[in-house]
Design a protein around this motif. Structure first.
Motif, PDB file in Angstrom:
ATOM      1  N   GLU A 148      -0.922   4.762  -1.925  1.00 42.85           N
ATOM      2  CA  GLU A 148       1.509   3.158  -1.165  1.00 42.85           C
ATOM      3  C   GLU A 148       2.637   4.221  -1.360  1.00 42.85           C
ATOM      4  O   GLU A 148       2.959   3.422  -0.028  1.00 42.85           O
ATOM      5  CB  GLU A 148       1.268   2.591  -2.813  1.00 42.85           C
TER       6      GLU A 148
ATOM      7  N   ARG B 113       5.401   3.232   6.965  1.00 44.52           N
ATOM      8  CA  ARG B 113       6.136   1.531   7.270  1.00 44.52           C
ATOM      9  C   ARG B 113       7.805   1.821   7.118  1.00 44.52           C
ATOM     10  O   ARG B 113       7.757   0.429   8.022  1.00 44.52           O
ATOM     11  CB  ARG B 113       5.501   0.612   6.195  1.00 44.52           C
TER      12      ARG B 113
ATOM     13  N   ILE C 160      -5.018   5.759   5.756  1.00 42.40           N
ATOM     14  CA  ILE C 160      -4.798   5.566   4.364  1.00 42.40           C
ATOM     15  C   ILE C 160      -5.360   4.548   3.517  1.00 42.40           C
ATOM     16  O   ILE C 160      -6.322   4.922   2.503  1.00 42.40           O
ATOM     17  CB  ILE C 160      -3.124   5.167   4.106  1.00 42.40           C
ATOM     18  N   GLN C 161      -5.590   3.525   4.153  1.00 45.58           N
ATOM     19  CA  GLN C 161      -6.810   2.720   3.107  1.00 45.58           C
ATOM     20  C   GLN C 161      -8.188   3.329   3.685  1.00 45.58           C
ATOM     21  O   GLN C 161      -9.043   3.082   2.522  1.00 45.58           O
ATOM     22  CB  GLN C 161      -6.817   1.284   4.218  1.00 45.58           C
TER      23      GLN C 161
ATOM     24  N   ARG D 147       2.028   4.818   2.735  1.00 45.12           N
ATOM     25  CA  ARG D 147       1.580   3.469   3.441  1.00 45.12           C
ATOM     26  C   ARG D 147       3.426   2.884   3.281  1.00 45.12           C
ATOM     27  O   ARG D 147       4.109   2.836   4.261  1.00 45.12           O
ATOM     28  CB  ARG D 147       1.706   1.971   2.595  1.00 45.12           C
ATOM     29  N   THR D 148       3.825   3.558   2.419  1.00 43.95           N
ATOM     30  CA  THR D 148       5.761   3.786   2.804  1.00 43.95           C
ATOM     31  C   THR D 148       6.257   4.083   3.280  1.00 43.95           C
ATOM     32  O   THR D 148       7.562   3.944   4.279  1.00 43.95           O
ATOM     33  CB  THR D 148       6.517   3.772   1.209  1.00 43.95           C
TER      34      THR D 148
ATOM     35  N   ARG E 187       1.805   2.454  13.848  1.00 42.36           N
ATOM     36  CA  ARG E 187       1.139   2.584  12.344  1.00 42.36           C
ATOM     37  C   ARG E 187       0.487   2.114  11.880  1.00 42.36           C
ATOM     38  O   ARG E 187      -0.503   2.305  10.942  1.00 42.36           O
ATOM     39  CB  ARG E 187       2.439   1.345  12.292  1.00 42.36           C
ATOM     40  N   THR E 188      -0.036   0.796  12.707  1.00 42.28           N
ATOM     41  CA  THR E 188      -1.513   0.065  12.303  1.00 42.28           C
ATOM     42  C   THR E 188      -2.258   0.929  12.582  1.00 42.28           C
ATOM     43  O   THR E 188      -3.277   1.501  11.156  1.00 42.28           O
ATOM     44  CB  THR E 188      -1.643  -0.754  13.180  1.00 42.28           C
TER      45      THR E 188
ATOM     46  N   LEU F 268      -2.001   3.323   8.988  1.00 38.48           N
ATOM     47  CA  LEU F 268      -1.940   2.813   7.681  1.00 38.48           C
ATOM     48  C   LEU F 268      -3.874   1.984   7.321  1.00 38.48           C
ATOM     49  O   LEU F 268      -4.047   2.941   6.600  1.00 38.48           O
ATOM     50  CB  LEU F 268      -1.262   1.110   7.973  1.00 38.48           C
ATOM     51  N   ASP F 269      -4.461   2.502   8.617  1.00 40.72           N
ATOM     52  CA  ASP F 269      -5.878   2.159   8.160  1.00 40.72           C
ATOM     53  C   ASP F 269      -6.663   3.379   7.886  1.00 40.72           C
ATOM     54  O   ASP F 269      -7.387   3.211   6.846  1.00 40.72           O
ATOM     55  CB  ASP F 269      -6.789   1.642  10.323  1.00 40.72           C
TER      56      ASP F 269
END
Length: 162
Positions: free
Chosen positions: A152, A159, A72-73, A155-156, A65-66, A69-70
């Motif tokens: 966003e 998560r 995506i950022q 990210r949803t 997940r981390t 998320l990175d």
């Protein structure tokens, strides 16, 4: 007498020649066995290594997940700094989210169409992100959907994916 019609018996070989022939045959069989023995693959010798405990599944999934998320950022940052167009940013977000779902659960999301994902009853966050953000930006004529909102939504998905 030189002109006699007598028949001569065939020449007889001594036992030494017979033993020599058997010896040569045994030598050929031994050479073939040696070639086979020397050219076959070696067995791996198992060396006992100290057992390292495998990371817990929750740790691996948390790390996955981390990592996503990175990613995506990074896509959102590239969009904000104008290194990606809105369409390309949404395309990358779609690819990243689908790859995450594939790695996390084994679902072949990168090759499934939106209708296929709906038919399989996947998590609603993925359907929402694909239907509201990525598909319209990628396939529709006209302006793309804002990639910040798409990030966003991505990210949803990451998560909340089960």
């Amino acid at each position: 007498m030189p002109g006699s019609d007598e028949l001569y018996p065939p020449a007889q070989y001594g036992w030494g020649w017979m033993l020599l022939a058997i010896g040569i045959l045994l030598l050929l069989v031994a050479a073939a066995w040696l070639v086979i023995l020397l050219t076959r693959p070696r067995r791996a010798v198992a060396v006992a290594e100290p057992q390292t405990p495998l990371p817990a599944t929750a740790d691996v999934l948390s790390q996955l997940r981390t990592e996503y998320l990175d990613r995506i950022q990074q896509i959102e940052t590239d969009y904000r700094e104008r290194r990606l167009t809105p369409r390309n940013a949404n395309l990358e977000l779609s690819r990243v989210v689908r790859t995450f779902v594939n790695e996390y659960s084994g679902l072949e999301a990168p090759v499934l169409a939106l209708d296929d994902l709906k038919a399989r009853g996947v998590h609603p966050a993925l359907i929402d992100a694909m239907g509201r953000h990525y598909y319209p930006s990628i396939f529709r004529q006209g302006p793309s959907i804002d990639p910040v909102a798409g990030a966003e939504a991505a990210r949803t998905v990451v998560r909340t994916w089960h």
